[in-house]
Design an enzyme around this catalytic site. Structure first.
Site, PDB file in Angstrom:
ATOM      1  N   CYS A  91       6.896   4.394   5.358  1.00  0.00           N
ATOM      2  CA  CYS A  91       7.263   4.500   3.940  1.00  0.00           C
ATOM      3  C   CYS A  91       6.473   3.413   3.229  1.00  0.00           C
ATOM      4  CB  CYS A  91       8.764   4.278   3.781  1.00  0.00           C
ATOM      5  SG  CYS A  91       9.768   5.454   4.709  1.00  0.00           S
ATOM      6  N   ALA A  92       5.209   3.690   3.008  1.00  0.00           N
ATOM      7  CA  ALA A  92       4.258   2.595   2.838  1.00  0.00           C
ATOM      8  C   ALA A  92       3.957   2.159   1.408  1.00  0.00           C
ATOM      9  CB  ALA A  92       2.953   2.982   3.526  1.00  0.00           C
ATOM     10  N   ALA A  93       4.066   3.087   0.445  1.00  0.00           N
ATOM     11  CA  ALA A  93       3.595   2.766  -0.906  1.00  0.00           C
ATOM     12  C   ALA A  93       4.559   1.826  -1.632  1.00  0.00           C
ATOM     13  CB  ALA A  93       3.423   4.049  -1.696  1.00  0.00           C
ATOM     14  N   GLY A  98       2.212  -0.396  -0.817  1.00  0.00           N
ATOM     15  CA  GLY A  98       1.276  -0.784   0.227  1.00  0.00           C
ATOM     16  C   GLY A  98       1.105  -2.282   0.471  1.00  0.00           C
ATOM     17  N   ASP A 128      10.142   0.778   6.156  1.00  0.00           N
ATOM     18  CA  ASP A 128      10.684   0.080   4.982  1.00  0.00           C
ATOM     19  C   ASP A 128      11.127   1.158   3.986  1.00  0.00           C
ATOM     20  OD1 ASP A 128      11.117  -2.280   3.371  1.00  0.00           O
ATOM     21  OD2 ASP A 128       9.297  -1.797   2.259  1.00  0.00           O
ATOM     22  N   CYS A 188      15.383  -4.062   1.168  1.00  0.00           N
ATOM     23  CA  CYS A 188      15.606  -5.125   0.171  1.00  0.00           C
ATOM     24  C   CYS A 188      17.007  -4.914  -0.396  1.00  0.00           C
ATOM     25  CB  CYS A 188      14.532  -5.133  -0.906  1.00  0.00           C
ATOM     26  SG  CYS A 188      14.275  -3.564  -1.715  1.00  0.00           S
TER      27      CYS A 188
HETATM   28  N1  SAM Z   1       6.744  -0.641   2.089  1.00  0.00           N
HETATM   29  C1  SAM Z   1       6.401  -0.565   0.671  1.00  0.00           C
HETATM   30  C2  SAM Z   1       5.702  -1.846   0.251  1.00  0.00           C
HETATM   31  O1  SAM Z   1       5.989  -2.895   0.837  1.00  0.00           O
HETATM   32  O2  SAM Z   1       4.855  -1.822  -0.640  1.00  0.00           O
HETATM   33  C3  SAM Z   1       7.602  -0.247  -0.175  1.00  0.00           C
HETATM   34  C4  SAM Z   1       8.303   1.020   0.259  1.00  0.00           C
HETATM   35  S1  SAM Z   1       9.601   1.594  -0.772  1.00  0.00           S
HETATM   36  C5  SAM Z   1      10.922   0.555  -0.365  1.00  0.00           C
HETATM   37  C6  SAM Z   1      10.050   3.106  -0.017  1.00  0.00           C
HETATM   38  C7  SAM Z   1       8.987   4.183  -0.078  1.00  0.00           C
HETATM   39  O3  SAM Z   1       9.404   5.257   0.770  1.00  0.00           O
HETATM   40  C8  SAM Z   1       8.783   4.820  -1.450  1.00  0.00           C
HETATM   41  O4  SAM Z   1       7.446   4.678  -1.831  1.00  0.00           O
HETATM   42  C9  SAM Z   1       9.125   6.307  -1.233  1.00  0.00           C
HETATM   43  O5  SAM Z   1       8.284   7.179  -1.961  1.00  0.00           O
HETATM   44  C10 SAM Z   1       8.886   6.447   0.248  1.00  0.00           C
HETATM   45  N2  SAM Z   1       9.579   7.568   0.931  1.00  0.00           N
HETATM   46  C11 SAM Z   1      10.822   8.058   0.695  1.00  0.00           C
HETATM   47  N3  SAM Z   1      11.104   9.058   1.565  1.00  0.00           N
HETATM   48  C12 SAM Z   1      10.029   9.181   2.386  1.00  0.00           C
HETATM   49  C13 SAM Z   1       9.711  10.022   3.488  1.00  0.00           C
HETATM   50  N4  SAM Z   1      10.572  10.952   3.936  1.00  0.00           N
HETATM   51  N5  SAM Z   1       8.513   9.880   4.094  1.00  0.00           N
HETATM   52  C14 SAM Z   1       7.632   8.948   3.658  1.00  0.00           C
HETATM   53  N6  SAM Z   1       7.873   8.129   2.609  1.00  0.00           N
HETATM   54  C15 SAM Z   1       9.056   8.232   1.985  1.00  0.00           C
END
Ligand code: SAM
Length: 321
Positions: free
Chosen positions: A107-109, A111, A178, A240
């Site tokens: 769940c990278a963005a 990023g 994350d 978080c």
């Molecule tokens: N790890 C990121 C960073 O440090 O920049 C922040 C991640 S944020 C807490 C959670 C992310 O999970 C969101 O961008 C969301 O779009 C994504 N997300 C939610 N469900 C998901 C799924 N089933 N597969 C992949 N990504 C997912």
């Protein structure tokens, strides 16, 4: 409110992007600009304007007075330093992916943790960076390019729909998870301040309890999916959030259903960080709680954060999955 006060008091954390700059060079550069390097005071609020220190837990983190604004600073604009809260830099360190490893950031963005992991892997090996949200994934591509990352493969889609048996993932040993959470620990950005009372119901008319249940079900499914990767051996789960429902309770549920995994011992999970999990929230088990990491804004001067690390038990093979 107390929250606003805490927000104002959080120091300026700057992660040195080791793809572009060594910590030593970053220190020199700030000293040349007139900043003075000091030993980190016990209470970071004692840092004076134009003073800075190297964090005691993370080698790549510099800490400045809370009023320091780097948004127009050349080192920030060029991607040499990354403005990232200290606690959100814990997961990539805890992951301990060595050079050449194959890793997944599920769940990278946008990023920041991906680029941190990439730097700690010294731009070697491979990191698949998944995100469901295409707009956020575009941001990830921009940020990781700016940071000089060359070992990242961005993937648009749900991590839950990836096939762990896919040959391309055959050597994935490290997973950083994350997932979306309530964000109840976030206080350093004023636009995120929410009164607890307002949090009781969200826009969908869900109660706080329902919302946390939905989030923790989702978080559990992400961890369970990560455990299906045949070579997965170190899985870092972070939020978080300050709610036990998304933290210790999630860990408890995972341990119960996945006997082939255990929590990594404290000595490989930021051993010198003193604030650990809450024993009462994990069956009163002090040993398990000690393997978990928590941060509390008012006392640790970071966002409220939680980190856990699952490892495959020695001798347990993926066949038992
Ligand atoms: N790890 C990121 C960073 O440090 O920049 C922040 C991640 S944020 C807490 C959670 C992310 O999970 C969101 O961008 C969301 O779009 C994504 N997300 C939610 N469900 C998901 C799924 N089933 N597969 C992949 N990504 C997912």
């Amino acid at each position: 409110s107390q929250k606003v006060k805490d927000a104002v008091l959080i120091p300026r954390y700057a992660r040195v992007n080791e793809h572009k700059l060594t910590v030593q060079k970053a220190i020199k550069s700030f000293q040349n600009e007139g900043y003075t390097l000091v030993d980190c005071p016990e209470d970071l609020r004692e840092l004076k304007l134009k003073e800075f220190c190297v964090d005691r837990h993370l080698h790549d983190m510099l800490i400045f007075h809370q009023k320091t604004d780097f948004h127009a600073h050349p080192l920030y604009v060029s991607g040499n330093i990354i403005l990232q809260d200290k606690a959100s830099c814990f997961p990539a360190h805890v992951c301990q992916a060595p050079q050449g490893a194959h890793a997944i950031d599920a769940c990278a963005a946008p990023g920041n943790k991906t680029s941190h992991l990439s730097a700690l892997m010294k731009n070697t090996g491979k990191i698949w960076a998944f995100d469901l949200d295409s707009r956020r994934l575009e941001l990830l591509k921009k940020l990781t390019n700016k940071a000089g990352c060359k070992n990242i493969t961005p993937v648009h889609g749900s991590f839950l729909e990836t096939n762990p048996e896919d040959a391309q993932f055959a050597n994935v040993e490290y997973l950083l998870l994350d997932p979306s959470c309530s964000g109840s620990g976030i206080i350093s950005r004023l636009d995120h301040l929410v009164d607890d009372e307002d949090e009781k119901e969200n826009a969908n008319g869900q109660t706080q309890e329902e919302r946390l249940k939905n989030l923790s079900d989702f978080q559990i499914s992400i961890i369970q999916h990560a455990m299906k990767f045949p070579k997965a051996k170190r899985i870092v789960y972070s939020t978080c959030s300050i709610h036990p429902d998304e933290n210790e309770h999630v860990v408890k549920a995972i341990l119960k259903d996945n006997p082939e995994f255990e929590l990594a011992k404290r000595d490989s999970v930021l051993p010198t960080w003193e604030r650990r999990g809450i024993p009462a929230e994990i069956d009163g088990n002090k040993d398990l709680a000690d393997r978990l990491v928590r941060t509390i804004p008012a006392e640790d001067l970071t966002n409220g954060f939680f980190v856990s690390c699952f490892i495959r038990k020695s001798g347990a093979s993926s066949a038992s999955n």
